[in-house]
Design an enzyme around this catalytic site. Structure first.
Site, PDB file in Angstrom:
ATOM      1  N   THR A  97      73.650  11.009 -37.745  1.00  0.00           N
ATOM      2  CA  THR A  97      73.989  10.565 -36.395  1.00  0.00           C
ATOM      3  C   THR A  97      75.467  10.211 -36.417  1.00  0.00           C
ATOM      4  OG1 THR A  97      71.772   9.755 -35.894  1.00  0.00           O
ATOM      5  CG2 THR A  97      73.578   8.857 -34.591  1.00  0.00           C
ATOM      6  N   LYS A 172      71.523  12.832 -28.910  1.00  0.00           N
ATOM      7  CA  LYS A 172      71.111  11.672 -29.700  1.00  0.00           C
ATOM      8  C   LYS A 172      71.670  10.381 -29.099  1.00  0.00           C
ATOM      9  CE  LYS A 172      69.340   9.241 -33.039  1.00  0.00           C
ATOM     10  NZ  LYS A 172      69.588   9.463 -34.479  1.00  0.00           N
ATOM     11  N   LYS A 240      76.131   0.857 -35.230  1.00  0.00           N
ATOM     12  CA  LYS A 240      76.987   2.023 -35.469  1.00  0.00           C
ATOM     13  C   LYS A 240      76.743   3.086 -34.406  1.00  0.00           C
ATOM     14  CE  LYS A 240      75.783   5.392 -37.891  1.00  0.00           C
ATOM     15  NZ  LYS A 240      75.258   6.774 -37.716  1.00  0.00           N
TER      16      LYS A 240
END
Length: 290
Positions: A97, A172, A240
């Site tokens: 990711t 995502k 994050k």
């Protein structure tokens, strides 16, 4: 069956690489911590390499699942990186990711060197990786995607090409934005449930069958009621991811007021020492003074 290299054996990559080996592929793994690679080969067979460039030699497909943009650059274009040893026609599939920016950057480098790059972040968490039922969101060209999709099936229940390079990472981001809001709503609902003196498990059983139902409710509702958070997808990693979302929104003009607020809630959880708690630990902020 294919010759595969898998770079990164964290909580996601370790089982994903295992599924590829179980499917009959010839798998060479690389991990920054060699002991993890040794453990994987002892468990699954295959072999391990000491550098990314050594791991990818002769590979038809290279999979990667590391921590962030910098980690991804390190294993691809850094010293002893994979790109220096990849052959023309190889497909590099990145399950990290990361930002859409780094996906497009590495896609361009790959294209100049005669191989392909597909950004393919996943959703489903550690359990999804272990059970081989991840959802995979891909960005890149249709040809390379068509080659690798049957291989990805070894650890996925759903895989789809979402658009050009970076589209997988953007998808995502949408996923993480939605999850953040769902978890805050679920936390508030479960806390309200307790304050109202209701049977939490009974409430979950009823409302999960209606419009409020979600993966988060099904998989995290009971553990939230039990005040259990020492597992799952860590708050540190969610922050994050949300940072990537907020940075992208700043660039494209999207408004993310709820996401920005929940990002700060997670910052409070980190300050409480909960950086490794599951993301459902938003519940702790509602009860911390009790």
């Amino acid at each position: 069956m294919a010759q595969i290299a898998f770079l990164g054996l964290g909580v996601m990559g370790y089982p994903m690489a295992g599924h590829l080996k179980s499917a009959g592929h010839d798998v060479v793994v690389y991990n920054r911590t060699v002991a993890k690679a040794e453990k994987w080969t002892a468990e699954h067979g295959g072999s391990f390499a000491s550098t990314p460039s050594d791991a990818v030699k002769g590979a038809e497909f290279v999979f990667a699942c590391v921590g962030n943009d910098d980690d991804l650059r390190s294993i691809t274009t850094g010293d002893s990186g994979a790109f220096a040893a990849m052959e023309a026609g190889t497909v590099f599939v990145d399950h990290t990711t990361a930002s859409a920016e780094v996906a497009r950057e590495l896609y361009a480098v790959a294209s100049r060197n005669g191989f392909d790059f597909v950004d393919a972040p996943v959703s489903g968490g550690q359990a999804g990786a272990e059970n081989g039922v991840l959802t995979v969101m891909c960005g890149g060209d249709a040809g390379p995607y068509g080659k690798v999709e049957p291989v990805i099936d070894a650890f996925a229940k759903s895989c789809r090409l979402m658009g050009a390079s970076g589209a997988g990472q953007l998808t995502k981001m949408v996923n993480q934005i939605c999850i953040a809001g769902l978890l805050q709503g679920l936390s508030e609902g479960m806390n309200f449930c307790a304050k109202a003196g209701l049977d939490g498990e009974a409430v979950l059983d009823v409302i999960s069958k209606g419009a409020a139902g979600s993966w988060q409710m099904e998989n995290r509702g009971s553990t939230m009621l039990a005040n259990e958070f020492e597992f799952g997808f860590a708050v540190d990693w969610m922050r994050k991811d949300l940072g990537i979302c907020l940075e992208e929104a700043n660039s494209n003009g999207a408004q993310l007021p709820v996401t920005a607020m929940i990002d700060q809630f997670y910052k409070e959880i980190q300050a409480m020492g909960g950086g490794r708690w599951d993301t459902s630990s938003l519940m702790r902020l509602l009860t911390k003074n009790e």
